[in-house]
Design a protein around this motif. Structure first.
Motif, PDB file in Angstrom:
ATOM      1  N   ILE A 288       5.679 -14.490  -9.070  1.00  0.00           N
ATOM      2  CA  ILE A 288       6.676 -13.455  -8.770  1.00  0.00           C
ATOM      3  C   ILE A 288       5.975 -12.148  -8.452  1.00  0.00           C
ATOM      4  CG2 ILE A 288       8.601 -12.082  -9.644  1.00  0.00           C
ATOM      5  CD1 ILE A 288       9.365 -14.303 -11.452  1.00  0.00           C
ATOM      6  N   ASN A 289       6.267 -11.588  -7.282  1.00  0.00           N
ATOM      7  CA  ASN A 289       5.947 -10.189  -7.007  1.00  0.00           C
ATOM      8  C   ASN A 289       7.270  -9.443  -7.033  1.00  0.00           C
ATOM      9  OD1 ASN A 289       5.388  -7.668  -5.299  1.00  0.00           O
ATOM     10  ND2 ASN A 289       3.362  -8.509  -5.673  1.00  0.00           N
ATOM     11  N   SER A 290       7.342  -8.414  -7.861  1.00  0.00           N
ATOM     12  CA  SER A 290       8.648  -7.905  -8.291  1.00  0.00           C
ATOM     13  C   SER A 290       9.168  -6.686  -7.547  1.00  0.00           C
ATOM     14  CB  SER A 290       8.591  -7.602  -9.796  1.00  0.00           C
ATOM     15  OG  SER A 290       7.465  -6.820 -10.118  1.00  0.00           O
ATOM     16  N   GLY A 291       8.584  -6.341  -6.390  1.00  0.00           N
ATOM     17  CA  GLY A 291       9.125  -5.199  -5.661  1.00  0.00           C
ATOM     18  C   GLY A 291       8.773  -3.880  -6.320  1.00  0.00           C
ATOM     19  N   CYS A 292       9.661  -2.880  -6.167  1.00  0.00           N
ATOM     20  CA  CYS A 292       9.338  -1.539  -6.675  1.00  0.00           C
ATOM     21  C   CYS A 292      10.606  -0.741  -6.920  1.00  0.00           C
ATOM     22  CB  CYS A 292       8.445  -0.809  -5.672  1.00  0.00           C
ATOM     23  SG  CYS A 292       9.259  -0.468  -4.082  1.00  0.00           S
ATOM     24  N   TRP A 293      10.424   0.504  -7.386  1.00  0.00           N
ATOM     25  CA  TRP A 293      11.533   1.435  -7.640  1.00  0.00           C
ATOM     26  C   TRP A 293      11.297   2.746  -6.889  1.00  0.00           C
ATOM     27  CZ3 TRP A 293      15.652  -0.412 -10.342  1.00  0.00           C
ATOM     28  CH2 TRP A 293      15.453  -1.646 -10.959  1.00  0.00           C
ATOM     29  N   GLN A 294      10.679   2.632  -5.732  1.00  0.00           N
ATOM     30  CA  GLN A 294      10.338   3.797  -4.910  1.00  0.00           C
ATOM     31  C   GLN A 294      10.763   3.519  -3.471  1.00  0.00           C
ATOM     32  OE1 GLN A 294       6.134   4.372  -4.061  1.00  0.00           O
ATOM     33  NE2 GLN A 294       6.333   6.588  -4.250  1.00  0.00           N
ATOM     34  N   ALA A 295      11.575   4.407  -2.914  1.00  0.00           N
ATOM     35  CA  ALA A 295      11.966   4.282  -1.512  1.00  0.00           C
ATOM     36  C   ALA A 295      10.757   4.554  -0.618  1.00  0.00           C
ATOM     37  CB  ALA A 295      13.102   5.242  -1.194  1.00  0.00           C
ATOM     38  N   GLN A 296      10.886   4.260   0.641  1.00  0.00           N
ATOM     39  CA  GLN A 296       9.761   4.377   1.573  1.00  0.00           C
ATOM     40  C   GLN A 296       9.247   5.815   1.662  1.00  0.00           C
ATOM     41  OE1 GLN A 296      10.435   3.729   5.850  1.00  0.00           O
ATOM     42  NE2 GLN A 296       8.713   2.295   5.833  1.00  0.00           N
ATOM     43  N   THR A 297       7.951   5.975   1.463  1.00  0.00           N
ATOM     44  CA  THR A 297       7.310   7.284   1.585  1.00  0.00           C
ATOM     45  C   THR A 297       6.799   7.475   3.007  1.00  0.00           C
ATOM     46  OG1 THR A 297       5.114   6.462   0.979  1.00  0.00           O
ATOM     47  CG2 THR A 297       6.581   7.117  -0.831  1.00  0.00           C
ATOM     48  N   ASP A 298       6.440   8.706   3.324  1.00  0.00           N
ATOM     49  CA  ASP A 298       5.870   8.971   4.649  1.00  0.00           C
ATOM     50  C   ASP A 298       4.580   8.195   4.856  1.00  0.00           C
ATOM     51  OD1 ASP A 298       7.926  10.671   5.305  1.00  0.00           O
ATOM     52  OD2 ASP A 298       6.857  12.496   4.715  1.00  0.00           O
ATOM     53  N   PHE A 299       3.786   8.086   3.794  1.00  0.00           N
ATOM     54  CA  PHE A 299       2.546   7.315   3.902  1.00  0.00           C
ATOM     55  C   PHE A 299       2.850   5.852   4.206  1.00  0.00           C
ATOM     56  CE2 PHE A 299      -0.634   4.578   1.852  1.00  0.00           C
ATOM     57  CZ  PHE A 299      -1.755   4.937   2.594  1.00  0.00           C
ATOM     58  N   GLN A 300       3.847   5.293   3.533  1.00  0.00           N
ATOM     59  CA  GLN A 300       4.209   3.900   3.793  1.00  0.00           C
ATOM     60  C   GLN A 300       4.709   3.706   5.213  1.00  0.00           C
ATOM     61  OE1 GLN A 300       6.944   3.374   0.546  1.00  0.00           O
ATOM     62  NE2 GLN A 300       5.410   2.393  -0.754  1.00  0.00           N
ATOM     63  N   LYS A 301       5.432   4.692   5.716  1.00  0.00           N
ATOM     64  CA  LYS A 301       5.872   4.610   7.115  1.00  0.00           C
ATOM     65  C   LYS A 301       4.674   4.572   8.048  1.00  0.00           C
ATOM     66  CE  LYS A 301      10.222   7.139   6.376  1.00  0.00           C
ATOM     67  NZ  LYS A 301      10.952   8.407   6.640  1.00  0.00           N
ATOM     68  N   SER A 302       3.651   5.352   7.719  1.00  0.00           N
ATOM     69  CA  SER A 302       2.484   5.427   8.597  1.00  0.00           C
ATOM     70  C   SER A 302       1.701   4.116   8.635  1.00  0.00           C
ATOM     71  CB  SER A 302       1.552   6.561   8.144  1.00  0.00           C
ATOM     72  OG  SER A 302       0.917   6.243   6.907  1.00  0.00           O
ATOM     73  N   VAL A 303       1.815   3.306   7.575  1.00  0.00           N
ATOM     74  CA  VAL A 303       1.111   2.019   7.551  1.00  0.00           C
ATOM     75  C   VAL A 303       2.099   0.847   7.650  1.00  0.00           C
ATOM     76  CG1 VAL A 303      -0.870   2.911   6.288  1.00  0.00           C
ATOM     77  CG2 VAL A 303       1.094   2.051   5.017  1.00  0.00           C
ATOM     78  N   ASN A 304       3.316   1.163   8.056  1.00  0.00           N
ATOM     79  CA  ASN A 304       4.330   0.142   8.358  1.00  0.00           C
ATOM     80  C   ASN A 304       4.690  -0.716   7.143  1.00  0.00           C
ATOM     81  OD1 ASN A 304       6.132  -1.011  10.200  1.00  0.00           O
ATOM     82  ND2 ASN A 304       4.723  -2.678  10.688  1.00  0.00           N
ATOM     83  N   ILE A 305       4.870  -0.072   5.991  1.00  0.00           N
ATOM     84  CA  ILE A 305       5.326  -0.772   4.787  1.00  0.00           C
ATOM     85  C   ILE A 305       6.792  -0.439   4.561  1.00  0.00           C
ATOM     86  CG2 ILE A 305       5.111  -0.962   2.284  1.00  0.00           C
ATOM     87  CD1 ILE A 305       2.159  -0.385   2.567  1.00  0.00           C
ATOM     88  N   ASP A 306       7.639  -1.460   4.564  1.00  0.00           N
ATOM     89  CA  ASP A 306       9.070  -1.295   4.293  1.00  0.00           C
ATOM     90  C   ASP A 306       9.352  -1.905   2.924  1.00  0.00           C
ATOM     91  OD1 ASP A 306      11.742  -0.820   4.452  1.00  0.00           O
ATOM     92  OD2 ASP A 306      12.177  -2.472   5.842  1.00  0.00           O
ATOM     93  N   PRO A 307       9.433  -1.090   1.877  1.00  0.00           N
ATOM     94  CA  PRO A 307       9.462  -1.637   0.513  1.00  0.00           C
ATOM     95  C   PRO A 307      10.785  -2.315   0.162  1.00  0.00           C
ATOM     96  CG  PRO A 307       9.767   0.738   0.472  1.00  0.00           C
ATOM     97  CD  PRO A 307       9.456   0.388   1.892  1.00  0.00           C
ATOM     98  N   ASP A 308      10.700  -3.277  -0.754  1.00  0.00           N
ATOM     99  CA  ASP A 308      11.871  -3.871  -1.394  1.00  0.00           C
ATOM    100  C   ASP A 308      12.068  -3.135  -2.709  1.00  0.00           C
ATOM    101  OD1 ASP A 308      12.201  -5.784   0.625  1.00  0.00           O
ATOM    102  OD2 ASP A 308      10.798  -7.161  -0.334  1.00  0.00           O
ATOM    103  N   ALA A 309      12.983  -2.185  -2.712  1.00  0.00           N
ATOM    104  CA  ALA A 309      13.106  -1.261  -3.840  1.00  0.00           C
ATOM    105  C   ALA A 309      14.411  -1.472  -4.595  1.00  0.00           C
ATOM    106  CB  ALA A 309      13.015   0.178  -3.344  1.00  0.00           C
TER     107      ALA A 309
END
Length: 520
Positions: A480-501
């Protein structure tokens, strides 16, 4: 039944639907007759109260005293005790409907009186290296940790092949059938499209050639430097190289049968809370905490957090522009306040991650005493990354997951990707090591032993880090990889990460079935 100290008082209060300040629990436990004080407290506490506070206890103790029982005790506040409260109240709880394989939306629900029999619970920690670090960074330390890795993982392979050390193979005549167990020292392609794998053991190195037309050539795509491997083959006429006929990973046996709990009990597996970030999803967290107080969560008795409790400071470029709390200690204080919102009768286990205030090199020891004191709400077990937690007979390997970046970067997309993080976890189980490759994205600390080896097969493998939700079974091990509790940050946008929050995987420990609750 007489109350037995603080834990029994907290359990009794939470079973009636109340959370409690620590000083209130201390006052009750110190009373001459805690049972009588508790009875008066439950009779007299206002109907709209969700948190048992010091003033409620003092009123109950005064009532007991006036009836000839124990006198009121001095409050922690009167003594100047700075110890924070055990838990705080919540607003109207929200719960989620269950689904077997897909996230589900949450709906309203009423709080319940949780009933927990503490005698049925069991929780054991293995592999916690907190306070055991001996590495100095000297060359000998690196030699020691890799020798330990080879010895322990090699022992899982030597029974499958007629192993010979590299130095002995070099002296064997051409055409001989040979086998070797070693660490992958190098992987490269030849001009003809074949693959050359160099294995290293304690006696030296030896090259192995994987022909491009062999059925197992696809396995080369799964190899990482420094992982343990066994190869069988035939020596060339000049004895300078061996042609590979088969290769073996330490792996999880296909016949592995996981253990399960003897009763219906559940664990919530979460990670990457990232308190302190502007994108921390406080509302989703509050809905999760409220849901834990409801009928649907009656059987959730364990909460396992796989790292990154806070956002940290200076973790990535320009992070300070995305911080809601810029002081690292204040971040942990805020996290502790959020942790207080979950039921006080949960057993909580936490490991650090790469955003937390511990060393980046793995294995990561648990937090220092100052941070442990800050995060003392509900008395969590704070252990190293990685550690194995055995919950009512079910072993859970908890690892934050930084090496998943390495696996996903090195392996083909169909074998490891951010969209299916559990498949990358399968690779770590196959290699029986949570961070096999040294010198890449993952920082490794040399120790006397390799704490990152997966010695015993876990029943559950729990990671975070990549902010993606995924789960599945590999040879009957639940990953199990359990996702996160953080919406997409600007840094994540820059590296194309769309989190499951805002997700919380819930595992039935008696069946190892998974339900995903969504709170975002």
């Amino acid at each position: 039944m007489p109350l037995e100290g603080h834990a029994r008082i907290v359990s009794e209060l939470t079973s009636r639907g109340y959370n409690a300040e620590r000083e209130a629990v201390t006052q009750l436990a110190a009373a001459d007759d805690p049972d009588a004080a508790l009875e008066h407290l439950l009779d007299e506490i206002p109907d709209d109260a969700l948190v048992v506070r010091s003033e409620h206890v003092e009123a109950a103790l005064n009532a007991v005293s006036s009836s000839g029982s124990s006198p009121p005790t001095e409050s922690a506040a009167d003594r100047g005790d700075p110890t924070p409260s055990v838990s705080t109240g919540t607003d109207a709880p929200v719960s989620g409907d269950s689904a077997t394989h897909a996230p589900v939306e949450t709906e309203g629900s009423e709080p319940i009186e949780r009933t927990v029999d503490a005698d049925l619970r069991s929780l054991e920690i293995e592999g916690d290296m907190t306070g055991q670090s001996t590495g100095t960074g000297e060359y000998e330390d690196f030699v020691s940790v890799f020798r330990d890795r080879l010895e322990r993982l090699g022992s899982k392979l030597r029974g499958r092949v007629n192993h010979r050390p590299a130095s002995a193979i070099q002296d064997m005549p051409g055409g001989s059938e040979v086998a070797m167990v070693g660490l992958v020292n190098d992987i490269r392609s030849t001009a003809s499209g074949h693959w050359l794998i160099e294995l290293e053991d304690a006696t030296g190195t030896f090259p192995w050639l994987v022909m491009k037309d062999r059925d197992y050539v696809d396995l080369v795509d799964e190899l990482l430097c420094d992982e343990a491997l066994a190869m069988e083959g035939t020596l060339a006429d000049d004895s300078g190289i061996a042609f590979v006929d088969s290769m073996y990973f330490p792996d999880v046996p296909r016949t592995y049968e996981p253990s399960t709990a003897d009763r219906h009990v559940q664990a919530a597996l979460i990670s990457d809370v990232h308190v302190g970030s502007e994108e921390f999803m406080e509302d989703a967290w509050n809905r999760f905490a409220d849901w834990l107080h409801t009928e649907q969560a009656r059987n959730v008795e364990y909460l396992l957090l796989a790292g990154d409790m806070v956002e940290g400071v200076g973790v990535y470029p320009d992070q300070d522009e995305e911080l809601d709390i810029i002081d690292i200690y204040e971040q942990y204080e805020a996290f502790s306040e959020h942790l207080k919102k979950v039921p006080g009768d949960l057993e909580i286990v936490m490991i650090p991650g790469n955003h937390d205030a511990v060393r980046l090199a793995e294995p990561q020891p648990g937090f220092d005493e100052e941070l442990r004191e800050i995060m003392s709400a509900h008395d969590p077990e704070i252990v190293s990354n990685p550690s194995t937690v055995t919950v009512e007979g079910v072993s859970v390997l908890m690892y934050h997951g930084v090496s998943l970046d390495e696996v996903i970067a090195e392996l083909p997309e169909e074998k490891a990707s951010y969209d299916d993080p559990h498949k990358a976890m399968y690779q770590l189980l196959k290699k029986r090591h949570v961070a096999p490759q040294f010198g890449g994205h993952t920082r490794l600390a040399p120790e006397e032993k390799d704490y990152l080896v997966i010695d015993e097969v876990p029943d559950i493998f729990h990671t975070g880090h990549v902010h993606k939700l995924g789960f599945g079974k590999y040879h009957n091990v639940l990953a199990i990889n359990s996702g996160c509790w953080q919406a997409q940050t600007d840094f994540q946008k820059s590296v194309n990460i769309d989190p499951d929050a805002g997700y919380a995987p819930i595992v039935d420990l008696d069946t190892l079935d998974v339900t995903v609750q969504k709170f975002s």
